[in-house]
Write a protein that holds these residues in place. Structure first.
Motif, PDB file in Angstrom:
ATOM      1  N   UNK A  49       0.748  -1.139   0.103  1.00  0.00           N
ATOM      2  CA  UNK A  49       0.128   0.160  -0.003  1.00  0.00           C
ATOM      3  C   UNK A  49       0.981   1.307   0.153  1.00  0.00           C
ATOM      4  N   UNK A  50       2.146   1.011   0.213  1.00  0.00           N
ATOM      5  CA  UNK A  50       3.074   2.231  -0.203  1.00  0.00           C
ATOM      6  C   UNK A  50       3.971   1.698  -1.056  1.00  0.00           C
ATOM      7  N   UNK A  51       4.846   2.695  -1.688  1.00  0.00           N
ATOM      8  CA  UNK A  51       5.654   2.478  -2.963  1.00  0.00           C
ATOM      9  C   UNK A  51       6.893   1.501  -2.307  1.00  0.00           C
ATOM     10  N   UNK A  52       6.896   0.476  -3.434  1.00  0.00           N
ATOM     11  CA  UNK A  52       8.179  -0.421  -3.137  1.00  0.00           C
ATOM     12  C   UNK A  52       9.408   0.285  -3.064  1.00  0.00           C
ATOM     13  N   UNK A  53      10.328  -0.111  -2.269  1.00  0.00           N
ATOM     14  CA  UNK A  53      11.791   0.425  -2.159  1.00  0.00           C
ATOM     15  C   UNK A  53      12.361   0.466  -3.492  1.00  0.00           C
ATOM     16  N   UNK A  54      13.048   1.265  -4.231  1.00  0.00           N
ATOM     17  CA  UNK A  54      13.588   1.290  -5.297  1.00  0.00           C
ATOM     18  C   UNK A  54      15.164   1.395  -5.112  1.00  0.00           C
ATOM     19  N   UNK A  55      15.713   0.708  -4.110  1.00  0.00           N
ATOM     20  CA  UNK A  55      17.195   0.662  -3.762  1.00  0.00           C
ATOM     21  C   UNK A  55      17.417  -0.193  -2.847  1.00  0.00           C
ATOM     22  N   UNK A  56      18.555  -0.342  -2.086  1.00  0.00           N
ATOM     23  CA  UNK A  56      18.916  -1.209  -0.888  1.00  0.00           C
ATOM     24  C   UNK A  56      18.418  -0.689   0.573  1.00  0.00           C
ATOM     25  N   UNK A  57      17.225  -0.413   0.363  1.00  0.00           N
ATOM     26  CA  UNK A  57      16.615   0.111   1.766  1.00  0.00           C
ATOM     27  C   UNK A  57      15.157  -0.471   2.008  1.00  0.00           C
ATOM     28  N   UNK A  58      14.601  -0.200   3.321  1.00  0.00           N
ATOM     29  CA  UNK A  58      13.509  -0.914   3.448  1.00  0.00           C
ATOM     30  C   UNK A  58      12.496   0.258   3.493  1.00  0.00           C
ATOM     31  N   UNK A  59      11.327   0.041   3.421  1.00  0.00           N
ATOM     32  CA  UNK A  59      10.342   1.202   3.600  1.00  0.00           C
ATOM     33  C   UNK A  59      10.086   1.493   5.010  1.00  0.00           C
ATOM     34  N   UNK A  92       5.224   8.879  -4.708  1.00  0.00           N
ATOM     35  CA  UNK A  92       5.027   7.824  -5.706  1.00  0.00           C
ATOM     36  C   UNK A  92       3.980   7.162  -5.595  1.00  0.00           C
ATOM     37  N   UNK A  93       2.969   6.787  -6.497  1.00  0.00           N
ATOM     38  CA  UNK A  93       1.870   6.145  -6.223  1.00  0.00           C
ATOM     39  C   UNK A  93       2.088   4.696  -6.135  1.00  0.00           C
ATOM     40  N   UNK A  94       1.754   3.984  -5.378  1.00  0.00           N
ATOM     41  CA  UNK A  94       2.102   2.629  -4.925  1.00  0.00           C
ATOM     42  C   UNK A  94       1.498   1.851  -6.161  1.00  0.00           C
ATOM     43  N   UNK A  95       0.400   2.217  -6.831  1.00  0.00           N
ATOM     44  CA  UNK A  95      -0.210   1.292  -7.661  1.00  0.00           C
ATOM     45  C   UNK A  95       0.770   1.507  -9.014  1.00  0.00           C
ATOM     46  N   UNK A  96       1.263   2.458  -9.416  1.00  0.00           N
ATOM     47  CA  UNK A  96       1.975   2.387 -10.737  1.00  0.00           C
ATOM     48  C   UNK A  96       3.518   2.746 -10.526  1.00  0.00           C
ATOM     49  N   UNK A  97       3.965   2.761  -9.394  1.00  0.00           N
ATOM     50  CA  UNK A  97       5.249   3.105  -9.068  1.00  0.00           C
ATOM     51  C   UNK A  97       6.062   4.392  -9.590  1.00  0.00           C
ATOM     52  N   UNK A  98       5.229   5.227 -10.173  1.00  0.00           N
ATOM     53  CA  UNK A  98       5.781   6.580 -10.598  1.00  0.00           C
ATOM     54  C   UNK A  98       5.106   7.666  -9.753  1.00  0.00           C
ATOM     55  N   UNK A  99       6.226   8.677  -9.935  1.00  0.00           N
ATOM     56  CA  UNK A  99       5.577  10.138  -9.197  1.00  0.00           C
ATOM     57  C   UNK A  99       4.255  10.355  -9.864  1.00  0.00           C
ATOM     58  N   UNK A 100       3.411  10.896  -8.860  1.00  0.00           N
ATOM     59  CA  UNK A 100       2.220  11.028  -9.245  1.00  0.00           C
ATOM     60  C   UNK A 100       2.326  12.370 -10.332  1.00  0.00           C
ATOM     61  N   UNK A 101       1.167  12.497 -11.025  1.00  0.00           N
ATOM     62  CA  UNK A 101       1.231  13.506 -12.254  1.00  0.00           C
ATOM     63  C   UNK A 101       0.513  14.692 -11.535  1.00  0.00           C
ATOM     64  N   UNK A 113      -0.386  18.552  -3.596  1.00  0.00           N
ATOM     65  CA  UNK A 113      -0.910  16.924  -3.993  1.00  0.00           C
ATOM     66  C   UNK A 113       0.311  16.260  -3.782  1.00  0.00           C
ATOM     67  N   UNK A 114       1.469  16.795  -3.919  1.00  0.00           N
ATOM     68  CA  UNK A 114       2.604  15.790  -3.561  1.00  0.00           C
ATOM     69  C   UNK A 114       2.801  15.379  -2.081  1.00  0.00           C
ATOM     70  N   UNK A 115       2.688  16.724  -1.411  1.00  0.00           N
ATOM     71  CA  UNK A 115       2.721  16.409   0.167  1.00  0.00           C
ATOM     72  C   UNK A 115       1.466  15.229   0.433  1.00  0.00           C
ATOM     73  N   UNK A 116       0.285  15.499  -0.009  1.00  0.00           N
ATOM     74  CA  UNK A 116      -0.748  14.648   0.537  1.00  0.00           C
ATOM     75  C   UNK A 116      -0.134  13.165   0.149  1.00  0.00           C
ATOM     76  N   UNK A 117       0.264  12.926  -1.147  1.00  0.00           N
ATOM     77  CA  UNK A 117       0.772  11.520  -1.436  1.00  0.00           C
ATOM     78  C   UNK A 117       1.587  10.914  -0.442  1.00  0.00           C
ATOM     79  N   UNK A 118       2.475  11.785  -0.223  1.00  0.00           N
ATOM     80  CA  UNK A 118       3.718  11.543   0.609  1.00  0.00           C
ATOM     81  C   UNK A 118       3.123  11.154   1.760  1.00  0.00           C
ATOM     82  N   UNK A 119       2.489  11.889   2.705  1.00  0.00           N
ATOM     83  CA  UNK A 119       1.913  11.429   3.882  1.00  0.00           C
ATOM     84  C   UNK A 119       0.841  10.146   3.760  1.00  0.00           C
TER      85      UNK A 119
END
Length: 128
Positions: free
Chosen positions: A10-20, A36-45, A51-57
């Motif tokens: 329900x949160x973006x997968x880690x894109x490197x050697x780290x944990x959520x 990042x939208x967890x469904x698409x794995x891309x930065x929200x449009x 909008x970005x702060x809302x998605x981050x939180x």
């Protein structure tokens, strides 16, 4: 002290050697989240900071929830902004997520964030 990795789809997968997140004792350390939208794995449009702060939180909330906590469990955040000119816009959305007993916080301006995001937030939560 034992430590355990926290992960949720329900949160973006880690894109490197780290944990959520990492749970160490009763403390949860959540890695920096960008919009990042967890469904698409891309930065929200949405290029705006609100909008970005809302998605981050929302992403932060999902990781904390996966560990058994809530937004009220968060005791410390660090907010990284691409521009301090966006502070008020970020702060308005931030206050929606922390309506009572807001955590301690530092906010800093940085020259660049992953994927050219406008905001990144990490946190520490106290569980149990």
């Amino acid at each position: 002290m034992q430590k355990r990795s926290i992960s949720t789809p329900r949160a973006p997968a880690a894109i490197g050697p780290y944990s959520q997140g990492i749970l160490a004792g009763n403390f949860l350390f959540v890695s920096g989240q960008i919009a990042i939208d967890p469904a698409t794995g891309t930065l929200i449009d949405a290029p705006d900071t609100s909008s970005q702060t809302r998605r981050v939180l929302q992403n932060v909330r999902e990781i904390v929830t996966a560990a058994g906590g809530s937004m009220e469990s968060i005791v410390r955040t660090t907010v990284f902004l691409k521009s301090m000119d966006d502070f008020a816009e970020m702060n308005t959305v931030y206050s929606e997520f922390f309506q009572s007993s807001a955590p301690a916080r530092a906010t800093v301006e940085v020259s660049r964030l992953p994927k050219d995001a406008r905001v990144e937030i990490d946190c520490i939560a106290l569980l149990g």
